[in-house]
Design an enzyme around this catalytic site. Structure first.
Site, PDB file in Angstrom:
ATOM      1  N   GLY A 160       0.776  -1.237   0.000  1.00 58.65           N
ATOM      2  CA  GLY A 160       0.000   0.000   0.000  1.00 58.65           C
ATOM      3  C   GLY A 160       0.803   1.279   0.000  1.00 58.65           C
ATOM      4  CB  ILE A 194     -11.855  -4.976 -12.161  1.00 62.80           C
ATOM      5  CG1 ILE A 194     -10.722  -4.249 -11.418  1.00 62.80           C
ATOM      6  CG2 ILE A 194     -13.210  -4.476 -11.677  1.00 62.80           C
ATOM      7  CD1 ILE A 194     -10.733  -4.421  -9.918  1.00 62.80           C
ATOM      8  CG  LEU A 237      -0.942  -7.448  -7.713  1.00 67.69           C
ATOM      9  CD1 LEU A 237       0.173  -8.322  -7.154  1.00 67.69           C
ATOM     10  CD2 LEU A 237      -0.414  -6.526  -8.803  1.00 67.69           C
ATOM     11  CE  LYS A 238      -6.175 -12.767  -6.849  1.00 64.71           C
ATOM     12  NZ  LYS A 238      -5.831 -14.113  -7.335  1.00 64.71           N
ATOM     13  CB  SER A 273       0.468   4.074 -18.301  1.00 68.65           C
ATOM     14  OG  SER A 273       1.548   4.116 -19.207  1.00 68.65           O
ATOM     15  CG  ASN A 291       1.159   3.988  -5.826  1.00 65.68           C
ATOM     16  OD1 ASN A 291       1.632   5.108  -5.924  1.00 65.68           O
ATOM     17  ND2 ASN A 291       1.483   3.005  -6.642  1.00 65.68           N
ATOM     18  CG  ASN A 339      -4.222  -0.043 -12.635  1.00 69.79           C
ATOM     19  OD1 ASN A 339      -3.946  -0.274 -11.465  1.00 69.79           O
ATOM     20  ND2 ASN A 339      -3.542  -0.580 -13.635  1.00 69.79           N
ATOM     21  CG  HIS A 386       1.101  -0.659 -16.257  1.00 70.01           C
ATOM     22  ND1 HIS A 386       0.933  -1.960 -15.840  1.00 70.01           N
ATOM     23  CD2 HIS A 386       2.062  -0.687 -17.215  1.00 70.01           C
ATOM     24  CE1 HIS A 386       1.761  -2.744 -16.515  1.00 70.01           C
ATOM     25  NE2 HIS A 386       2.458  -1.995 -17.353  1.00 70.01           N
ATOM     26  CD  GLU A 388       3.838   3.296  -9.716  1.00 73.37           C
ATOM     27  OE1 GLU A 388       3.083   2.965  -8.779  1.00 73.37           O
ATOM     28  OE2 GLU A 388       4.447   2.463 -10.407  1.00 73.37           O
ATOM     29  CE  LYS A 441     -22.956 -13.995  -7.849  1.00 67.03           C
ATOM     30  NZ  LYS A 441     -23.438 -15.379  -7.610  1.00 67.03           N
ATOM     31  CG  ASP A 446      -1.865  -3.496 -17.608  1.00 66.14           C
ATOM     32  OD1 ASP A 446      -2.307  -3.002 -16.562  1.00 66.14           O
ATOM     33  OD2 ASP A 446      -1.014  -4.412 -17.613  1.00 66.14           O
TER      34      ASP A 446
END
Length: 199
Positions: free
Chosen positions: A13, A90, A87-88, A138, A15, A104, A106, A176, A67, A147
């Site tokens: 965490g 959406i 990292l999953k 990005s 960022n 997001n 990158h 970043e 859900k 991405d």
């Protein structure tokens, strides 16, 4: 009235911390407020950072096609989703519900150094292996592909002779932490004004 932000993070965490710190400097002028920090990992350092800052923090099941995430977002009246090292993928249902409202960052220039499996140090290894003299960050809207969504902002960073993935990662992360919180606040302000149409 400030936009309610959900920050999703899988890791430590940093960022998220940059966003928290920048929001604190803005005070009442911040366009958004972090209503919830959520993670697919109950042991994520991001959840501890949130709790330390007095921000609600929860983990959720990332294997239920969105859900649980949609329920969590609804409970906290979330307007804007910010991915900070999440990292999953959406789920499509979440993307459809929050189209033009998921952001997001990158750690490379898109589209050249993005796609499934391209995250963290893998991006920096690929940049160095390619012989590129420039990398960057990005910031983009999230769609159904990794991405791939429309770009909001990019910032270029030189690749120096002798750079390793680690040295490059450190410089990219520093940028970043400077740029992402400011873009998040800008997107929150424009969403509050209903400026963005669905892409």
């Amino acid at each position: 009235m400030a936009v309610n932000i959900a920050v999703l993070a899988s890791g430590e965490g940093t960022n998220l911390q940059a966003i928290i710190d920048y929001s604190a400097t803005l005070g009442d002028k911040a366009a958004g407020v972090i209503a919830i920090v959520a993670s697919n990992r109950s042991t994520s350092g991001a959840l501890e950072r949130a709790r330390s800052a007095g921000i609600p923090a929860e983990s959720f099941d990332a294997t239920d096609n969105g859900k649980g995430l949609l329920d969590l977002l609804s409970r906290y009246s979330v307007d804007l989703i910010v991915l900070a090292g999440y990292l999953k993928r959406i789920p499509a249902g979440v993307v459809a519900e929050y189209r033009s409202r998921i952001v997001n960052v990158h750690p490379g220039l898109l589209p050249e150094f993005g796609g499934e499996g391209m995250y963290g140090s893998r991006v920096h290894v690929a940049v160095i292996a390619s012989g590129a003299t420039t990398t960057g960050i990005s910031i983009h809207f999230v769609d159904d592909e990794f991405d791939h969504g429309p770009l909001i902002a990019q910032w270029r960073i030189p690749v120096r002779p002798g750079d390793t993935a680690e040295s490059l990662a450190a410089r990219v992360l520093e940028v970043e932490h400077l740029v992402y919180p400011r873009v998040v606040d800008m997107v929150a302000a424009l969403n509050d004004a209903h400026f963005f149409a669905d892409y």
